[in-house]
Enzyme design. Structure first.
Site, mmCIF file in Angstrom:
data_model
loop_
_atom_site.group_PDB
_atom_site.id
_atom_site.type_symbol
_atom_site.label_atom_id
_atom_site.label_comp_id
_atom_site.label_asym_id
_atom_site.label_seq_id
_atom_site.Cartn_x
_atom_site.Cartn_y
_atom_site.Cartn_z
ATOM 1 N N SER A 48 -41.124 47.701 26.962
ATOM 2 C CA SER A 48 -39.989 46.894 27.394
ATOM 3 C C SER A 48 -38.941 47.008 26.291
ATOM 4 O O SER A 48 -39.264 46.907 25.103
ATOM 5 C CB SER A 48 -40.455 45.453 27.573
ATOM 6 O OG SER A 48 -39.341 44.629 27.746
ATOM 7 N N PHE A 74 -29.085 51.318 41.125
ATOM 8 C CA PHE A 74 -29.448 52.264 40.068
ATOM 9 C C PHE A 74 -29.536 51.452 38.783
ATOM 10 O O PHE A 74 -28.567 50.783 38.405
ATOM 11 C CB PHE A 74 -28.353 53.334 39.978
ATOM 12 C CG PHE A 74 -28.536 54.339 38.885
ATOM 13 C CD1 PHE A 74 -29.533 55.295 38.950
ATOM 14 C CD2 PHE A 74 -27.685 54.348 37.784
ATOM 15 C CE1 PHE A 74 -29.685 56.239 37.940
ATOM 16 C CE2 PHE A 74 -27.833 55.285 36.773
ATOM 17 C CZ PHE A 74 -28.839 56.227 36.857
ATOM 18 N N GLN A 130 -25.566 65.557 46.144
ATOM 19 C CA GLN A 130 -26.868 65.491 45.466
ATOM 20 C C GLN A 130 -28.046 65.474 46.419
ATOM 21 O O GLN A 130 -29.165 65.767 46.003
ATOM 22 C CB GLN A 130 -26.935 64.298 44.497
ATOM 23 C CG GLN A 130 -26.782 62.934 45.126
ATOM 24 C CD GLN A 130 -25.356 62.418 45.023
ATOM 25 O OE1 GLN A 130 -24.403 63.195 45.084
ATOM 26 N NE2 GLN A 130 -25.194 61.118 44.872
ATOM 27 N N GLY A 150 -21.838 53.891 44.848
ATOM 28 C CA GLY A 150 -22.284 54.424 46.135
ATOM 29 C C GLY A 150 -21.180 55.366 46.576
ATOM 30 O O GLY A 150 -19.982 55.037 46.497
ATOM 31 N N ASP A 170 -16.031 61.991 43.903
ATOM 32 C CA ASP A 170 -15.649 61.118 45.035
ATOM 33 C C ASP A 170 -14.138 60.888 45.036
ATOM 34 O O ASP A 170 -13.509 60.847 46.099
ATOM 35 C CB ASP A 170 -16.370 59.774 44.934
ATOM 36 C CG ASP A 170 -17.881 59.938 44.962
ATOM 37 O OD1 ASP A 170 -18.346 60.962 45.505
ATOM 38 O OD2 ASP A 170 -18.587 59.072 44.425
ATOM 39 N N SER A 228 -23.819 56.292 50.991
ATOM 40 C CA SER A 228 -24.464 55.226 50.223
ATOM 41 C C SER A 228 -23.483 54.158 49.766
ATOM 42 O O SER A 228 -22.298 54.414 49.541
ATOM 43 C CB SER A 228 -25.183 55.818 49.013
ATOM 44 O OG SER A 228 -24.259 56.462 48.163
ATOM 45 N N ASN A 238 -17.200 54.571 47.135
ATOM 46 C CA ASN A 238 -16.203 55.140 46.215
ATOM 47 C C ASN A 238 -15.097 55.870 46.985
ATOM 48 O O ASN A 238 -13.904 55.712 46.692
ATOM 49 C CB ASN A 238 -16.857 56.144 45.262
ATOM 50 C CG ASN A 238 -17.810 55.486 44.279
ATOM 51 O OD1 ASN A 238 -17.784 54.272 44.091
ATOM 52 N ND2 ASN A 238 -18.655 56.292 43.656
HETATM 53 N N1 LIG Z 1 -13.012 67.513 32.566
HETATM 54 C C1 LIG Z 1 -12.191 67.457 33.605
HETATM 55 N N2 LIG Z 1 -10.851 67.564 33.439
HETATM 56 C C2 LIG Z 1 -10.004 67.487 34.476
HETATM 57 N N3 LIG Z 1 -10.407 67.293 35.748
HETATM 58 C C3 LIG Z 1 -11.717 67.185 35.983
HETATM 59 C C4 LIG Z 1 -12.685 67.251 34.935
HETATM 60 N N4 LIG Z 1 -13.909 67.084 35.477
HETATM 61 C C5 LIG Z 1 -13.720 66.934 36.811
HETATM 62 N N5 LIG Z 1 -12.403 66.992 37.127
HETATM 63 C C6 LIG Z 1 -11.783 66.898 38.460
HETATM 64 O O1 LIG Z 1 -12.694 66.345 39.377
HETATM 65 C C7 LIG Z 1 -13.008 67.283 40.420
HETATM 66 C C8 LIG Z 1 -14.464 67.169 40.746
HETATM 67 O O2 LIG Z 1 -15.213 67.457 39.578
HETATM 68 P P1 LIG Z 1 -16.657 68.142 39.586
HETATM 69 O O3 LIG Z 1 -16.579 69.527 40.100
HETATM 70 O O4 LIG Z 1 -17.214 67.921 38.217
HETATM 71 O O5 LIG Z 1 -17.387 67.239 40.677
HETATM 72 P P2 LIG Z 1 -18.904 66.743 40.760
HETATM 73 O O6 LIG Z 1 -19.789 67.632 39.940
HETATM 74 O O7 LIG Z 1 -19.213 66.626 42.204
HETATM 75 O O8 LIG Z 1 -18.769 65.318 40.090
HETATM 76 P P3 LIG Z 1 -19.659 64.026 40.307
HETATM 77 O O9 LIG Z 1 -20.407 63.887 39.022
HETATM 78 O O10 LIG Z 1 -18.638 62.936 40.509
HETATM 79 O O11 LIG Z 1 -20.535 64.253 41.491
HETATM 80 C C9 LIG Z 1 -12.585 68.644 39.862
HETATM 81 O O12 LIG Z 1 -12.225 69.529 40.914
HETATM 82 C C10 LIG Z 1 -11.393 68.271 38.987
HETATM 83 O O13 LIG Z 1 -10.227 68.131 39.760
HETATM 84 MG MG LIG Z 2 -20.566 65.353 43.155
#
Ligand SMILES: Nc1ncnc2c1ncn2[C@@H]1O[C@H](COP(=O)(O)OP(=O)(O)OP(=O)(O)O)[C@@H](O)[C@H]1O
Ligand SMILES: [Mg+2]
Length: 327
Positions: free
Chosen positions: A36, A102, A172, A48, A257, A8, A52
């Site tokens: 509104s 979005f 997602q 996207g 990302d 995206s 990213n």
């Molecule tokens: N609170 C945090 N502190 C430090 N590193 C973090 C934190 N949150 C995320 N990260 C880093 O980012 C990586 C990806 O995070 P996460 O597992 O939350 O991905 P996601 O759920 O796919 O996120 P997104 O919302 O971007 O889709 C983790 O492996 C870590 O390295």
């Molecule tokens: Mg993710």
């Protein structure tokens, strides 16, 4: 050879309503709801998933190809992508649809009302990779990130047919894919990316055990927020990498990302998975400490400093020497 990132391309339009949305809802009038909100702040952010990831790879100097569909309003975003080192030759620009958008209003309670309009993204299913792969003398990897589901399936099929290695990143979109579709997206992938929740969803959708998944992919990378990341393969013990702790988290948008961009840069330079995952975690923390998914500066000394503080001096020295080899 170059990396292509499919997925995206979108913008986020984020508004702030200083009141409370719930105060505006009249329980006995919900059947003809008409509301509104007067917002007092609007921020437009570039995003996207593919854009990213491509921006991260672009800032590492890897000149990735962004592959996706954008709208007739793409010109300004395209300039930004070029300035970030992203090649947009394979972006399909729609003649009559807007870029995916979005739109979200957040109130004083942090409650939100949001709408996602895919717009031009539905045209991504028209894009083929074969011509570009031929012209460029092959592609080293195609990332199949969240997109129009038909496009995701088409890109994966094309990679398999042309023998191009691909990384499956259904994220997602897993929620709306059938088990059959998920199996099609994952089978034969060199890399598979999920977060912890998506890993469980993938197992539920496909009916596959972890062992079954590892029969299908080269490596399965699962991120777990502040708990870091695991890289599982069929041949070797699972590699576990700690997250880089953040002293000042600001905005989690785009952390997943950013991790992928760092990890993919490392693998593009043939780094071992452990070092690539450390670089991914460091970049994810840089993005966590900035607002938005693309508005960060990429300074190698800052990344190596984060790596030194988390994984120690010898890990940082190793990564510094790997960077030197990658130049
Ligand atoms: N609170 C945090 N502190 C430090 N590193 C973090 C934190 N949150 C995320 N990260 C880093 O980012 C990586 C990806 O995070 P996460 O597992 O939350 O991905 P996601 O759920 O796919 O996120 P997104 O919302 O971007 O889709 C983790 O492996 C870590 O390295
Ligand atoms: Mg993710």
């Amino acid at each position: 050879m170059r990396i292509a990132v499919t997925g995206s391309i979108a913008t986020d339009h984020l508004m702030t309503f200083p009141g409370r949305i719930v105060d505006q809802l009249l329980p006995d009038q919900l059947q003809h709801l008409s509301l509104s909100f007067l917002a007092d702040d609007l921020v437009v952010r570039r995003g996207g998933v593919a854009a990213n990831i491509a921006v991260g790879l672009g800032r590492f100097g890897l000149n990735p190809l962004l592959v996706g569909a954008a709208g007739f309003d793409f010109a300004e975003y395209e300039q930004w992508l070029h300035a970030s080192g992203v090649d947009t030759e394979l972006v399909r620009v729609s003649r009559n649809l807007h870029t995916a958008r979005f739109v979200c209003t957040t109130d004083a309670d942090q409650n939100q009302i949001a709408t996602f309009y895919p717009g031009a993204m539905t045209e991504a299913r028209e894009i083929t990779l074969a011509g570009a792969a031929r012209r460029l003398g092959g592609l080293s990897l195609v990332v199949v990130a969240p997109n129009d589901p038909q496009a995701m399936l088409r890109h994966t099929d094309e990679c398999r047919r042309l023998g191009i290695p691909f990384a499956a990143d259904p994220s997602q979109q897993l929620a709306r894919l059938s088990g059959h579709e998920v199996r099609q997206l994952v089978s034969g992938a060199r890399l598979l990316f999920t977060n912890r929740y998506e890993a469980a969803l993938l197992a539920e959708r496909t009916g596959w055990t972890e062992g079954d998944v590892l029969e299908q992919v080269g490596a399965w990378i699962t991120t777990a927020g502040a708990d870091g990341v695991t890289v599982a393969t069929k041949e070797r013990p699972t590699v576990r990498v700690r997250a880089v702790p953040s002293a000042a988290p600001v905005d989690p948008t785009g952390v997943g990302d950013a991790f992928r961009a760092g990890f993919l840069a490392g693998t593009a330079w043939n780094w071992p998975y452990e070092q690539a995952a450390r670089l991914g975690c460091a970049l994810a923390t840089v993005v966590l400490e900035s607002v938005g998914a693309q508005d960060y500066g990429l300074a190698l000394p800052l990344l190596t400093d984060l790596i030194r503080r988390t994984y120690g001096s010898s890990a940082a020295a190793e990564i510094e020497s790997l960077f030197t080899c990658a130049d």
